[in-house]
Each structure stands twice: as structure tokens, then as C-alpha cells.
Scaffold this active site. Structure first.
Site, PDB file in Angstrom:
ATOM      1  N   ASP A  46      33.980  78.316 141.228  1.00  0.00           N
ATOM      2  CA  ASP A  46      34.118  77.871 139.838  1.00  0.00           C
ATOM      3  C   ASP A  46      33.905  76.367 139.720  1.00  0.00           C
ATOM      4  O   ASP A  46      34.036  75.622 140.690  1.00  0.00           O
ATOM      5  CB  ASP A  46      35.544  78.161 139.327  1.00  0.00           C
ATOM      6  CG  ASP A  46      35.802  79.638 139.133  1.00  0.00           C
ATOM      7  OD1 ASP A  46      34.933  80.454 139.474  1.00  0.00           O
ATOM      8  OD2 ASP A  46      36.902  79.966 138.647  1.00  0.00           O
ATOM      9  N   ASP A  47      33.655  75.960 138.488  1.00  0.00           N
ATOM     10  CA  ASP A  47      33.704  74.554 138.035  1.00  0.00           C
ATOM     11  C   ASP A  47      32.446  73.740 138.310  1.00  0.00           C
ATOM     12  O   ASP A  47      32.358  72.598 137.878  1.00  0.00           O
ATOM     13  CB  ASP A  47      34.917  73.790 138.603  1.00  0.00           C
ATOM     14  CG  ASP A  47      36.249  74.355 138.124  1.00  0.00           C
ATOM     15  OD1 ASP A  47      36.236  75.372 137.398  1.00  0.00           O
ATOM     16  OD2 ASP A  47      37.291  73.793 138.490  1.00  0.00           O
ATOM     17  N   HIS A  97      31.552  79.888 132.920  1.00  0.00           N
ATOM     18  CA  HIS A  97      32.936  79.411 133.074  1.00  0.00           C
ATOM     19  C   HIS A  97      33.300  78.514 131.877  1.00  0.00           C
ATOM     20  O   HIS A  97      34.040  77.549 132.027  1.00  0.00           O
ATOM     21  CB  HIS A  97      33.069  78.662 134.402  1.00  0.00           C
ATOM     22  CG  HIS A  97      34.470  78.463 134.899  1.00  0.00           C
ATOM     23  ND1 HIS A  97      35.407  79.470 134.975  1.00  0.00           N
ATOM     24  CD2 HIS A  97      35.110  77.347 135.373  1.00  0.00           C
ATOM     25  CE1 HIS A  97      36.544  78.980 135.468  1.00  0.00           C
ATOM     26  NE2 HIS A  97      36.395  77.698 135.700  1.00  0.00           N
ATOM     27  N   HIS A 101      35.278  73.830 130.174  1.00  0.00           N
ATOM     28  CA  HIS A 101      36.467  74.230 130.921  1.00  0.00           C
ATOM     29  C   HIS A 101      37.701  74.282 130.013  1.00  0.00           C
ATOM     30  O   HIS A 101      38.807  73.891 130.376  1.00  0.00           O
ATOM     31  CB  HIS A 101      36.731  73.324 132.133  1.00  0.00           C
ATOM     32  CG  HIS A 101      37.461  74.035 133.232  1.00  0.00           C
ATOM     33  ND1 HIS A 101      38.827  74.124 133.294  1.00  0.00           N
ATOM     34  CD2 HIS A 101      37.005  74.731 134.305  1.00  0.00           C
ATOM     35  CE1 HIS A 101      39.172  74.816 134.362  1.00  0.00           C
ATOM     36  NE2 HIS A 101      38.082  75.202 134.994  1.00  0.00           N
ATOM     37  N   TYR A 138      41.141  79.253 134.206  1.00  0.00           N
ATOM     38  CA  TYR A 138      42.536  79.647 134.472  1.00  0.00           C
ATOM     39  C   TYR A 138      42.732  81.177 134.464  1.00  0.00           C
ATOM     40  O   TYR A 138      43.841  81.657 134.654  1.00  0.00           O
ATOM     41  CB  TYR A 138      43.504  78.993 133.470  1.00  0.00           C
ATOM     42  CG  TYR A 138      43.173  77.536 133.212  1.00  0.00           C
ATOM     43  CD1 TYR A 138      43.410  76.568 134.189  1.00  0.00           C
ATOM     44  CD2 TYR A 138      42.557  77.140 132.029  1.00  0.00           C
ATOM     45  CE1 TYR A 138      43.054  75.238 133.977  1.00  0.00           C
ATOM     46  CE2 TYR A 138      42.197  75.821 131.812  1.00  0.00           C
ATOM     47  CZ  TYR A 138      42.451  74.875 132.789  1.00  0.00           C
ATOM     48  OH  TYR A 138      42.085  73.570 132.581  1.00  0.00           O
ATOM     49  N   HIS A 188      36.298  76.588 144.710  1.00  0.00           N
ATOM     50  CA  HIS A 188      35.673  75.626 143.800  1.00  0.00           C
ATOM     51  C   HIS A 188      34.632  74.791 144.548  1.00  0.00           C
ATOM     52  O   HIS A 188      34.998  74.039 145.469  1.00  0.00           O
ATOM     53  CB  HIS A 188      36.750  74.729 143.191  1.00  0.00           C
ATOM     54  CG  HIS A 188      37.761  75.504 142.393  1.00  0.00           C
ATOM     55  ND1 HIS A 188      38.814  76.171 142.991  1.00  0.00           N
ATOM     56  CD2 HIS A 188      37.839  75.758 141.063  1.00  0.00           C
ATOM     57  CE1 HIS A 188      39.511  76.801 142.052  1.00  0.00           C
ATOM     58  NE2 HIS A 188      38.946  76.570 140.879  1.00  0.00           N
TER      59      HIS A 188
HETATM   60 NI    NI Z   1      37.874  76.421 136.571  1.00  0.00          NI
END
Ligand code: NI
Length: 240
Positions: A46-47, A97, A101, A138, A188
């Protein structure tokens, strides 16, 4: 990479009982034996994308013939389009995603649609039409938001909390102590220590006969038909 792809296709064909020429190629008395690599697991990141860390991770995954799933933050895509194309061309799954965020559960319907829609539109523009599955930041969505979704949603079953640990040794230990076939691992690709940990996890689990596949492949290999608005945590755990 190609060899692993071929093995995966052959296994799918075996599972579906339609490998060409199979009945003539082996004696009828022999039961079908699944190869040792029928232990599947999905690494998810993610991210990202983040130029240095994501590129290094892609290099390492390619060397190892491992596929993964990347849930991207829309506002980080500009200038990193080449990394997205690498993800697609090297067999990874790309997902959404959100745009910034955002914690989606506190967004209005309009805000929710914009957070999801802007990233989805940019993914389509960059990579072409397709279903870009969602991992909400989350892991939160309201029941109402789930009903609005037109794609499957993805949670996880193994969370080493790499964003908190930021320590390769601890990340590796946290994943290896509990991982099982069918798991979805959350990490991540924006964190340098995570990139090192992920590649060590691939090495360790490949040595135990695991094959790294995308979330979409993991579910399909297990006969799970992914539905829009449903949360998939692993092949065995579903919410909604
Ligand atoms: Ni995230």
C-alpha cells in the site's frame, strides 16, 4: 518469470482438469499430484508508488519470479507512470488506495466517489480499462459505501505493522511466524526497510514451496469468485 507463469497456468489447467493431452501423457492409474508449489500466498503493498523504494522492490520481485499486488495512492502517480506500466507488464495486480489516503468512512457520498473515482480514472488512463480493486486506507468502509462499490475490496490476514516497526529483521519475523497458504500479507512499498524485508520473505517462503501470486490469482486458484463490495481478507476469510 515466464517459467513461473507457465507453471501457474499448468496448475490452473490441472485444477480445471483440462490440461491438453493429459489423458494420453500419463497412465490412468496415476492420481493427479499437485506440484509442491501449490502453496499460494499474496504479498500486497500500500501507499505507493514511491520512485526509489517501489522501483527497487519491482527489481527484486522480477529477479525472484514473484507476483504481488500494489494498492496505489492516486496523487502519487504523476511522474511514476513508468512504474505502473512495469507493475502491469511484470505480472503484478494494480489496485486503488484512494486519491489522498483519506479515511473514507468519514467521507460524504460525494467525497467517497471522488476519492475512488479520481484514482480509478487515472489508473484507466495510464494502464487501460480494467477492474482496479480497492483497498480502502486503514481497511475501513461503511456498509453503505460497500454497497456503492463496483469492484471487490481487499483487507489482509497477516499484518506485520511494518509502518510502525521500520525494521527489516522484525518485519521478516512477524510475517514468517504466522503465515499460511492462502494468506494476504499487508506491507508498504514506501518504506526502505520493508523492501528488504519483503524480498527476504519471498526467498524464505519460496524455499518452503510457496508461490507468490496476485490477490486476484490467489482467489481464482482457490475457486473463489470475487464479488463487488465484498471484503477479502484471505482465501478463507470474507466479510460482507
Ligand atoms: Ni495506506
Amino acid at each position: 518469470m515466464k517459467r513461473r507463469r507457465w507453471a501457474l497456468c499448468a496448475l490452473l489447467a490441472l485444477l480445471l482438469g483440462c490440461l491438453p493431452g493429459r489423458e494420453t501423457a500419463s497412465p490412468a492409474a496415476n492420481p493427479v499430484e499437485l506440484p509442491a508449489e501449490s502453496r499460494f500466498v499474496a504479498l500486497t503493498f500500500d501507499d505507493g508508488p514511491r520512485r526509489d523504494t517501489t522501483a527497487r522492490l519491482l527489481d527484486g520481485l522480477r529477479e525472484r519470479g514473484a507476483s504481488a499486488t500494489f494498492f496505489l495512492v492516486g496523487q502519487q502517480i504523476a511522474g511514476n507512470e513508468d512504474l505502473l506500466r512495469r507493475m502491469r507488464d511484470e505480472g503484478h495486480q494494480v489496485g486503488n488506495h484512494s486519491w489522498s489516503h483519506a479515511d473514507l468512512k468519514s467521507e460524504s457520498d460525494g467525497g467517497f466517489q471522488q476519492e475512488i473515482g479520481r484514482t480509478d480514472a487515472l489508473l484507466r488512463e495510464t494502464l487501460g480499462e480494467g477492474d482496479y480493486w480497492l483497498r480502502p486506507p486503514y481497511g475501513f468502509l461503511t456498509a453503505h459505501q460497500r454497497q456503492l462499490l463496483t469492484v471487490p475490496a481487499v483487507k489482509w490476514s497477516v499484518d506485520p505493522e511494518d509502518w510502525k516497526l521500520r525494521n527489516t529483521e522484525k518485519d521478516v519475523a512477524a510475517v514468517l511466524q504466522g503465515v499460511q497458504p492462502g494468506d494476504i500479507i499487508l506491507m508498504h512499498d514506501t518504506i526502505p526497510a520493508t523492501v528488504d524485508a519483503a524480498l527476504r520473505i519471498v526467498d524464505a517462503l519460496q524455499a518452503e514451496g510457496y508461490t507468490f501470486v496476485t490477490v486476484e490469482e490467489l482467489l481464482a486458484l482457490s475457486g473463489v469468485e470475487a464479488q463487488p463490495g465484498v471484503f477479502y481478507c484471505s482465501v478463507a476469510a470474507v466479510e460482507g
